[in-house]
Structures are given as C-alpha cells and as structure tokens.
Write an enzyme that holds these catalytic residues in place. Sequence first.
Site, PDB file in Angstrom:
ATOM      1  N   VAL A 166      43.149  39.768  53.179  1.00 34.74           N
ATOM      2  CA  VAL A 166      41.974  39.554  52.329  1.00 34.74           C
ATOM      3  C   VAL A 166      41.265  38.260  52.715  1.00 34.74           C
ATOM      4  CG1 VAL A 166      41.213  39.038  49.976  1.00 34.74           C
ATOM      5  CG2 VAL A 166      42.841  40.895  50.385  1.00 34.74           C
ATOM      6  N   ASP A 189      39.262  30.555  57.729  1.00 34.90           N
ATOM      7  CA  ASP A 189      39.913  31.739  58.279  1.00 34.90           C
ATOM      8  C   ASP A 189      41.305  31.421  58.823  1.00 34.90           C
ATOM      9  OD1 ASP A 189      39.937  34.527  59.244  1.00 34.90           O
ATOM     10  OD2 ASP A 189      39.818  33.626  61.223  1.00 34.90           O
ATOM     11  N   ASP A 240      44.767  32.328  56.920  1.00 36.14           N
ATOM     12  CA  ASP A 240      45.524  33.583  56.925  1.00 36.14           C
ATOM     13  C   ASP A 240      46.834  33.443  57.693  1.00 36.14           C
ATOM     14  OD1 ASP A 240      44.509  33.426  59.470  1.00 36.14           O
ATOM     15  OD2 ASP A 240      43.414  35.322  59.404  1.00 36.14           O
ATOM     16  N   ASP A 286      42.964  40.202  62.483  1.00 37.54           N
ATOM     17  CA  ASP A 286      42.536  38.822  62.713  1.00 37.54           C
ATOM     18  C   ASP A 286      41.798  38.692  64.038  1.00 37.54           C
ATOM     19  OD1 ASP A 286      42.597  35.953  61.926  1.00 37.54           O
ATOM     20  OD2 ASP A 286      43.790  35.762  63.747  1.00 37.54           O
ATOM     21  N   ASP A 317      37.823  37.809  64.547  1.00 35.89           N
ATOM     22  CA  ASP A 317      37.421  36.682  65.398  1.00 35.89           C
ATOM     23  C   ASP A 317      36.313  37.100  66.351  1.00 35.89           C
ATOM     24  OD1 ASP A 317      39.224  35.009  64.191  1.00 35.89           O
ATOM     25  OD2 ASP A 317      40.689  35.055  65.828  1.00 35.89           O
TER      26      ASP A 317
END
Length: 217
Positions: A32, A68, A71, A89, A93
Amino acid sequence: MSKLPFLSRAAFARITTPIARGLLRVGLTPDVVTILGTTASVAGALTLFPMGKLFAGACVVWFFVLFDMLDGAMARERGGGTRFGAVLDATCDRISDGAVFCGLLWWIAFHMRDRPLVIATLICLVTSQVISYIKARAEASGLRGDGGFIERPERLIIVLTGAGVSDFPFVPWPPALSVGMWLLAVASVITCVQRLHTVWTSPGAIDRMAIPGKGDR
C-alpha cells in the site's frame, strides 16, 4: 541501494525504521505504501513539471521517492517482503521514473522548445528503463547484469538537482537542467554498455540456448 555513502541503506534505516513501525501499527502494508508513494510522485511530476514549476516538482518528487523507501523498511520489520512486493516495487519505480522524464519532456518540448535538450531527455527516458531491464533480464537468465555508473538514486539526484537548480527561487540557474540532462544521458548510455559487458562476461552467457517451440512463444 546507491553506492553513495549518504544514500546507503544504513543511513536511511535510522530514519525509516521508526516511521515504518508506526505505519505497520496503523495497519498499512508495504504494498500500500509503495502504491501511495508512486501515485503521489507521478501526480507531482506530471502536474508541476509541465507547468514549469521545476523546483516545486523536484521537491515533491524527491519527498515521495524517500517516502517510497519506507516499504522496504516495513518489509524488513515484518521479517521479510514477498516476491510480489519486490516486483510491484520495481514496477512502480519504473513508472515513477518515466513520469519524471515525461513531465520534464513536456515542458522542454512545448515551452522551452529546445530540440537538443528534447533529445537528451528522450535518451534519459529510454535508458532509465533499459538499465533496469538489462539487470532484470540477466538475472532471470541466471547471469549478472548489475553495476555501472548510474543506478536509480544517482539518476534521480542528477535530474532532480538539475531541474530544481534551474528554477531555484531568487537565484535560478537555467542552464542547470540542460547540464544535468546531458550528463545523465551520457552516463546512462555508458551504464547500458557496462551492464551488457557484465552480462556478456558472466559464466554461461555465451552458451547456446535451445530453440523454443511454437508453443513456447
């Protein structure tokens, strides 16, 4: 992570670990946080950069890029991430990086009308994806494809610094965007060549592969 000491995992861990623990306590998951950070970064890049607000855009994107990184800290606090989380992820990116260059490209092409800089930005846009793809495809084949001058942290530092300094409040230096973009373009092309060389020199890289059947295509 970056090869730069001040961007090392250990340096960020001192900041991100307490925040990650707090986010986990309120019920958020690493996936999330990845999606939220990417969405905000993309929105900032595609809204502010095309309007010529390069300093504000650089600050917003950099903030959510750092956000970010939470995470990964959250995944470590939970005892490890998932394979899907790693793919998500990496995908986010690429989307975030693409949005940065697309937002800047819009401003450069339609407002600055600087054709050479458009070319440099397009080179950066393409190579930012290719650099990551070389590594991913090599590792999927059991080969090495890492290394090189430019990885994601260095890429973002160069492009966001160039954009921000070119529109810096009170004392802007407009050539900074062009200098940063051309520097990144050249370094990125070199990195692509370096990574391909790493793949080529990996054990088993030049072994012949079986010809795929029709059903495998």
